[in-house]
Design a protein around this motif. Sequence first.
Motif, short mmCIF file in Angstrom:
data_model
loop_
_atom_site.label_atom_id
_atom_site.label_comp_id
_atom_site.label_asym_id
_atom_site.label_seq_id
_atom_site.Cartn_x
_atom_site.Cartn_y
_atom_site.Cartn_z
N PRO A 83 0.81 -1.23 0.00
CA PRO A 83 0.00 0.00 0.00
C PRO A 83 0.84 1.27 0.00
N HIS A 84 1.89 1.27 0.80
CA HIS A 84 2.74 2.46 0.88
C HIS A 84 3.52 2.70 -0.42
N LEU A 85 4.02 1.62 -0.98
CA LEU A 85 4.79 1.76 -2.23
C LEU A 85 3.89 2.22 -3.38
N ILE A 86 2.67 1.71 -3.45
CA ILE A 86 1.75 2.13 -4.51
C ILE A 86 1.46 3.63 -4.38
N VAL A 87 1.12 4.05 -3.16
CA VAL A 87 0.83 5.48 -2.94
C VAL A 87 2.07 6.31 -3.26
N TYR A 88 3.23 5.86 -2.82
CA TYR A 88 4.46 6.63 -3.08
C TYR A 88 4.75 6.73 -4.58
N TYR A 89 4.62 5.62 -5.30
CA TYR A 89 4.94 5.67 -6.72
C TYR A 89 3.87 6.40 -7.54
N LEU A 100 2.03 14.31 -0.77
CA LEU A 100 1.87 12.91 -0.39
C LEU A 100 0.61 12.71 0.45
N GLU A 101 0.33 13.63 1.34
CA GLU A 101 -0.85 13.51 2.19
C GLU A 101 -2.13 13.53 1.37
N SER A 102 -2.17 14.35 0.34
CA SER A 102 -3.35 14.42 -0.53
C SER A 102 -3.56 13.10 -1.26
N ILE A 103 -2.49 12.54 -1.77
CA ILE A 103 -2.59 11.27 -2.49
C ILE A 103 -3.02 10.16 -1.53
N LEU A 104 -2.48 10.17 -0.31
CA LEU A 104 -2.87 9.19 0.69
C LEU A 104 -4.36 9.30 1.02
N ARG A 105 -4.84 10.50 1.22
CA ARG A 105 -6.25 10.71 1.56
C ARG A 105 -7.17 10.34 0.40
N VAL A 106 -6.80 10.70 -0.81
CA VAL A 106 -7.63 10.36 -1.97
C VAL A 106 -7.67 8.84 -2.15
N SER A 107 -6.53 8.19 -1.99
CA SER A 107 -6.52 6.73 -2.14
C SER A 107 -7.38 6.07 -1.07
N THR A 108 -7.36 6.59 0.16
CA THR A 108 -8.19 6.04 1.23
C THR A 108 -9.66 6.21 0.90
N CYS A 109 -10.04 7.37 0.40
CA CYS A 109 -11.43 7.61 0.03
C CYS A 109 -11.88 6.68 -1.11
N ILE A 110 -11.04 6.53 -2.11
CA ILE A 110 -11.36 5.66 -3.24
C ILE A 110 -11.50 4.21 -2.78
N LEU A 111 -10.54 3.75 -1.97
CA LEU A 111 -10.59 2.37 -1.51
C LEU A 111 -11.80 2.10 -0.63
N ALA A 112 -12.14 3.05 0.25
CA ALA A 112 -13.32 2.88 1.10
C ALA A 112 -14.58 2.80 0.24
N THR A 113 -14.59 3.53 -0.85
CA THR A 113 -15.73 3.49 -1.77
C THR A 113 -15.79 2.16 -2.51
N LEU A 114 -14.64 1.55 -2.75
CA LEU A 114 -14.59 0.28 -3.48
C LEU A 114 -14.87 -0.95 -2.62
N VAL A 115 -14.70 -0.85 -1.30
CA VAL A 115 -14.89 -2.03 -0.45
C VAL A 115 -16.27 -2.67 -0.62
N PRO A 116 -17.38 -1.90 -0.61
CA PRO A 116 -18.67 -2.55 -0.84
C PRO A 116 -18.74 -3.28 -2.19
N CYS A 117 -18.14 -2.69 -3.20
CA CYS A 117 -18.11 -3.35 -4.53
C CYS A 117 -17.31 -4.65 -4.46
N CYS A 118 -16.22 -4.64 -3.68
CA CYS A 118 -15.42 -5.85 -3.53
C CYS A 118 -16.21 -6.94 -2.81
N TRP A 168 -6.68 -1.59 1.61
CA TRP A 168 -5.97 -2.22 0.51
C TRP A 168 -6.16 -3.74 0.56
N ALA A 169 -6.05 -4.30 1.76
CA ALA A 169 -6.19 -5.74 1.91
C ALA A 169 -7.59 -6.20 1.48
N CYS A 170 -8.63 -5.48 1.90
CA CYS A 170 -10.00 -5.86 1.52
C CYS A 170 -10.20 -5.80 0.02
#
Length: 180
Positions: A83-89, A100-118, A168-170
């Motif tokens: 998860p950290h390497l993906i966000v960093y790259y 970096l903080e913005s990318i981390l927060r956006v990725s968290t929001c996107i992933l939380a949105t995807l969990v129900p779909c998963c 990320w794991a979910c």
Amino acid sequence: MTQTKAHQNWIGILLCIFASCFAAWIFWAELWQQTSHMSDVTFHLSILHSIDVAVKSGGNPVDFWYDGSPFGFALFRGYQHLPHLIVYYIYRACSEQFALESILRVSTCILATLVPCCFFICMRLLGLSKLSAGFSALFSVLVVEIGNYGLGLHNYNWGSGGIIAQLWACCFLLPAVGVS
């Protein structure tokens, strides 16, 4: 397909969409916080900054000494790498135009949105109907755990506390379970 079955399929899909929209709405506030607050965003952000320092100084991005914890060894020898390497790259791919903080927060929001779909995809792959899978997606935002870590309602209440790596794991694990 009977009309009742078609309605059940649509209800299942709508439940999944509703659950994803709910998660996006809850995490939307995370994108606009002035500072990191009551969550482990600060911990994960410090890891990302350490990766950045390691890479820019010619070091190994997964074998740096992280002095933000008392572990006594290179943090990534015993912690989540991907998860950290993906966000960093992603940060590097954007030519460091975004914080970096913005990318981390956006990725968290996107992933939380995807969990129900998963959850929905996993349940469909396991053979459940769209209606049952839709209820599983709806349930995904109501899971409650004991303690401060894991995916659960506690974390939705306190922002992204404790779920950055778990999201990320979910998103990877649930479809993998469905396929197996």
